[in-house]
Design a protein around this motif. Structure first.
Motif, mmCIF file in Angstrom:
data_model
loop_
_atom_site.group_PDB
_atom_site.id
_atom_site.type_symbol
_atom_site.label_atom_id
_atom_site.label_comp_id
_atom_site.label_asym_id
_atom_site.label_seq_id
_atom_site.Cartn_x
_atom_site.Cartn_y
_atom_site.Cartn_z
ATOM 1 N N GLY A 70 0.797 -1.224 0.000
ATOM 2 C CA GLY A 70 0.000 0.000 0.000
ATOM 3 C C GLY A 70 0.824 1.266 0.000
ATOM 4 N N ASP A 71 2.132 1.163 0.251
ATOM 5 C CA ASP A 71 3.001 2.348 0.179
ATOM 6 C C ASP A 71 3.196 2.753 -1.280
ATOM 7 O OD1 ASP A 71 3.290 2.411 2.903
ATOM 8 O OD2 ASP A 71 5.276 1.474 2.935
ATOM 9 N N GLY A 72 3.414 4.046 -1.506
ATOM 10 C CA GLY A 72 3.569 4.565 -2.859
ATOM 11 C C GLY A 72 5.023 4.816 -3.223
ATOM 12 N N VAL A 73 5.338 4.563 -4.483
ATOM 13 C CA VAL A 73 6.688 4.809 -5.013
ATOM 14 C C VAL A 73 6.548 5.642 -6.280
ATOM 15 C CG1 VAL A 73 8.818 3.786 -5.899
ATOM 16 C CG2 VAL A 73 7.512 2.605 -4.100
ATOM 17 N N ILE A 74 7.158 6.817 -6.294
ATOM 18 C CA ILE A 74 7.118 7.704 -7.453
ATOM 19 C C ILE A 74 8.226 7.313 -8.427
ATOM 20 C CG2 ILE A 74 7.664 10.077 -8.168
ATOM 21 C CD1 ILE A 74 5.959 11.033 -5.850
ATOM 22 N N LEU A 75 7.893 7.265 -9.713
ATOM 23 C CA LEU A 75 8.879 6.944 -10.747
ATOM 24 C C LEU A 75 8.375 7.440 -12.093
ATOM 25 C CD1 LEU A 75 8.751 3.132 -11.642
ATOM 26 C CD2 LEU A 75 6.975 4.290 -10.349
ATOM 27 N N PRO A 76 9.260 7.564 -13.084
ATOM 28 C CA PRO A 76 8.823 8.080 -14.386
ATOM 29 C C PRO A 76 7.930 7.107 -15.132
ATOM 30 C CG PRO A 76 11.123 7.410 -14.470
ATOM 31 C CD PRO A 76 10.714 7.339 -13.028
ATOM 32 N N ALA A 77 7.045 7.650 -15.967
ATOM 33 C CA ALA A 77 6.154 6.806 -16.766
ATOM 34 C C ALA A 77 6.864 6.213 -17.972
ATOM 35 C CB ALA A 77 4.942 7.621 -17.224
ATOM 36 N N TYR A 78 8.011 6.752 -18.334
ATOM 37 C CA TYR A 78 8.817 6.241 -19.441
ATOM 38 C C TYR A 78 10.024 5.556 -18.822
ATOM 39 C CZ TYR A 78 11.184 6.346 -24.055
ATOM 40 O OH TYR A 78 11.812 6.022 -25.241
ATOM 41 N N THR A 79 9.915 4.249 -18.603
ATOM 42 C CA THR A 79 10.947 3.502 -17.903
ATOM 43 C C THR A 79 10.813 2.026 -18.250
ATOM 44 O OG1 THR A 79 11.996 3.188 -15.724
ATOM 45 C CG2 THR A 79 9.610 3.044 -15.796
ATOM 46 N N PHE A 80 11.706 1.202 -17.747
ATOM 47 C CA PHE A 80 11.647 -0.229 -17.964
ATOM 48 C C PHE A 80 10.396 -0.799 -17.305
ATOM 49 C CE2 PHE A 80 13.387 -4.491 -16.410
ATOM 50 C CZ PHE A 80 13.038 -5.150 -17.583
ATOM 51 N N GLN A 81 9.573 -1.458 -18.099
ATOM 52 C CA GLN A 81 8.295 -1.973 -17.602
ATOM 53 C C GLN A 81 8.475 -2.917 -16.418
ATOM 54 O OE1 GLN A 81 5.685 -3.424 -20.703
ATOM 55 N NE2 GLN A 81 4.705 -4.866 -19.312
ATOM 56 N N ILE A 99 7.297 12.670 -18.261
ATOM 57 C CA ILE A 99 8.679 13.051 -18.512
ATOM 58 C C ILE A 99 8.762 14.394 -19.237
ATOM 59 C CG2 ILE A 99 9.473 10.668 -18.567
ATOM 60 C CD1 ILE A 99 9.429 10.895 -21.668
ATOM 61 N N GLU A 100 9.966 14.922 -19.354
ATOM 62 C CA GLU A 100 10.215 16.134 -20.131
ATOM 63 C C GLU A 100 10.428 15.762 -21.596
ATOM 64 O OE1 GLU A 100 12.575 19.090 -17.156
ATOM 65 O OE2 GLU A 100 13.690 17.308 -17.802
ATOM 66 N N ASN A 105 13.747 12.443 -19.122
ATOM 67 C CA ASN A 105 13.725 12.087 -17.708
ATOM 68 C C ASN A 105 12.464 12.630 -17.032
ATOM 69 O OD1 ASN A 105 16.090 10.542 -17.197
ATOM 70 N ND2 ASN A 105 17.356 12.386 -17.314
ATOM 71 N N MET A 106 12.201 12.138 -15.833
ATOM 72 C CA MET A 106 11.030 12.552 -15.076
ATOM 73 C C MET A 106 10.999 14.064 -14.894
ATOM 74 S SD MET A 106 9.711 10.836 -11.511
ATOM 75 C CE MET A 106 11.299 11.011 -10.686
ATOM 76 N N ASN A 107 9.839 14.658 -15.146
ATOM 77 C CA ASN A 107 9.669 16.105 -15.024
ATOM 78 C C ASN A 107 9.558 16.469 -13.544
ATOM 79 O OD1 ASN A 107 8.776 18.785 -15.019
ATOM 80 N ND2 ASN A 107 7.586 18.527 -16.885
ATOM 81 N N PRO A 108 10.563 17.160 -12.981
ATOM 82 C CA PRO A 108 10.533 17.431 -11.538
ATOM 83 C C PRO A 108 9.403 18.363 -11.124
ATOM 84 C CG PRO A 108 12.296 18.680 -12.575
ATOM 85 C CD PRO A 108 11.749 17.755 -13.630
ATOM 86 N N ASP A 109 8.894 19.171 -12.071
ATOM 87 C CA ASP A 109 7.809 20.098 -11.743
ATOM 88 C C ASP A 109 6.470 19.388 -11.571
ATOM 89 O OD1 ASP A 109 9.615 22.206 -11.920
ATOM 90 O OD2 ASP A 109 9.212 22.521 -14.053
ATOM 91 N N PRO A 366 1.287 12.310 -21.611
ATOM 92 C CA PRO A 366 1.427 12.464 -23.068
ATOM 93 C C PRO A 366 2.878 12.395 -23.544
ATOM 94 C CG PRO A 366 0.913 14.572 -22.025
ATOM 95 C CD PRO A 366 0.703 13.516 -20.988
ATOM 96 N N GLN A 367 3.804 12.909 -22.748
ATOM 97 C CA GLN A 367 5.198 12.899 -23.206
ATOM 98 C C GLN A 367 5.801 11.498 -23.186
ATOM 99 O OE1 GLN A 367 6.622 15.262 -24.797
ATOM 100 N NE2 GLN A 367 4.870 16.606 -24.442
ATOM 101 N N ALA A 368 5.413 10.685 -22.209
ATOM 102 C CA ALA A 368 5.893 9.305 -22.178
ATOM 103 C C ALA A 368 5.374 8.540 -23.390
ATOM 104 C CB ALA A 368 5.454 8.616 -20.886
ATOM 105 N N SER A 369 4.109 8.720 -23.711
ATOM 106 C CA SER A 369 3.522 8.031 -24.865
ATOM 107 C C SER A 369 4.163 8.497 -26.162
ATOM 108 C CB SER A 369 2.012 8.278 -24.906
ATOM 109 O OG SER A 369 1.381 7.731 -23.768
#
Length: 410
Positions: A70-81, A99-100, A105-109, A366-369
């Motif tokens: 149930g804990d959450g882990v933040i990571l980019p949507a464009y990454t190794f599946q 991502i940017e 890479n993951m968009n920090p904003d 949208p950027q990951a796709s």
């Protein structure tokens, strides 16, 4: 046919393999501990622990950090599946961030809006060797009391702010698979300054079985691949990628072989430790040579093409050199066109994945796709000549997105 990659072998590798087999030191010996100590010093951390893959390292770190269901882990949507599937398989909640366009890479904003009471950690991925925005990510993590795990699978030797990637987070994991800048024919490493974390990782690893046959199989497969791509048969195989049926068959075969080799978790072997020490000795020279090839690409095309850039790129390395397909062309169309022109552009699974389809709201990324639909791997390997780069540029002219094109931007 200009191949997309070449496995890294060093002079004396077969001698080391034969000697380890003769002395029955493929599994046991002093090289693993020596490699861990040397790698930690190289990265700039107090500790390192060898593991059987980069993903395995993440698995062990999540357990060592006491993340619970149930804990959450933040990571980019464009990454190794496989990373997203691992997190989900442990009962954790992947909290994907888009991502940017420029860095991939993951968009920090966009991170802070994803943080909620479940969130416990951030996976900071340095995609294709380009460091992500570690300063902003660390600031967010401190403010919200989160752990930072660096994904350095592509970034061995890269630096951010004068320090190596792998030394910025609470911990990091590296991969030493065949295509990586440091190739130990599989395996990986975790790095950290936290003695408790590394002790918990090593305690668990000690109970895994040894798998000496797996490393020998991987070395054999790597040599076989090297023979195939340098033989007269390779253009025929690559031309098979020009058809959809051929792509499916070769992709299926490739993934089947790689999946079979990796298998279950096992201990990092003494032979891999020896190989890792040899590879690490030449890693910075190898990264400099790959940077030379990347600089040649930047000036080879008559029209400047889109390339992966970021304010963080001063210390980057090149696991892959990537470009984008021009507007209206899919990556598969460009790959087929490249093969017909004698340029091997690989298969999609060798890059990374659009993991937005694993979320409840795929439209949020949208950027990951778009990256998955447009980003291409250009040939890059040790010793590649500028003449090779010029040939790639000439044969792909007109197929790549221009540097200043506005299409696909936010």
């Amino acid at each position: 046919m200009i191949r997309r990659r070449a496995s890294r072998f060093y002079r004396g590798l077969l001698k080391d393999v034969i000697q380890a087999a003769r002395k029955r030191q493929i599994v046991q010996g002093a090289h693993v501990a020596a490699f861990e100590e040397t790698f930690a010093a190289f990265v700039g951390t107090r500790y390192a622990a060898a593991v059987c893959s980069g993903t395995h390292g993440l698995d062990l770190l999540l357990d060592a950090m006491d993340l619970k269901e149930g804990d959450g882990v933040i990571l980019p949507a464009y990454t190794f599946q496989g990373v997203v599937e691992l997190i989900r398989g442990k009962g954790l909640i992947p909290q994907l961030v888009d991502i940017e366009f420029d860095s991939l890479n993951m968009n920090p904003d966009l991170i802070e809006e994803k943080i909620d009471p479940r969130t416990r950690a951030i996976v900071a991925t340095h995609l294709f060797g380009l460091p992500c925005h570690l300063g902003k990510i660390r600031e967010l993590a401190v403010r919200h009391g989160l752990r930072v795990i660096e994904d350095c699978a592509h970034s061995a030797g890269a630096a951010y702010g004068g320090r190596k990637t792998g030394a910025w987070g609470d911990a990091a994991f590296f991969s030493f698979e065949l295509s990586k800048p440091l190739n130990a024919f599989g395996g990986g490493m975790i790095t950290t300054d936290d003695r408790n974390l590394v002790d918990r990782v090593k305690e668990k690893v000690a109970h895994y079985p040894a798998a000496g046959s797996k490393i020998l199989t991987k070395i054999g497969v790597a040599y076989l691949e090297s023979l195939v791509v340098s033989s007269p048969l390779f253009p025929l195989i690559a031309y098979g990628l020009a058809s959809e049926t051929g792509q499916r068959m070769i992709r299926g075969l490739y993934l089947s072989i790689q999946g079979g080799i990796r298998g279950e978790y096992s201990r990092f072997t003494n032979l891999q430790g020896r190989i890792g020490l040899q590879q690490l000795e030449h890693l910075e020279d190898r990264n400099r040579d790959r940077d030379r090839v990347a600089r040649a690409y930047r000036s080879a095309f008559s029209e400047p093409h889109w390339r992966q850039v970021s304010p963080t790129e001063a210390g980057r390395v090149f696991h892959f050199y990537v470009a984008r397909a021009r507007g209206g062309a899919t990556v598969e169309e460009v790959r087929r066109a490249g093969v017909r022109r004698g340029v091997d552009l690989g298969i999609g699974e060798e890059l990374t994945h659009d993991c937005s389809f694993l979320s409840e709201n795929p439209g949020e990324y949208p950027q990951a796709s778009r990256a998955f639909q447009t980003v291409l791997q250009l040939p890059l390997y040790d010793g590649m000549t500028e003449a090779d780069v010029q040939r790639v540029a000439g044969r792909l002219a007109g197929w790549l997105l221009a540097e200043n094109a506005k299409e696909n931007r936010p």
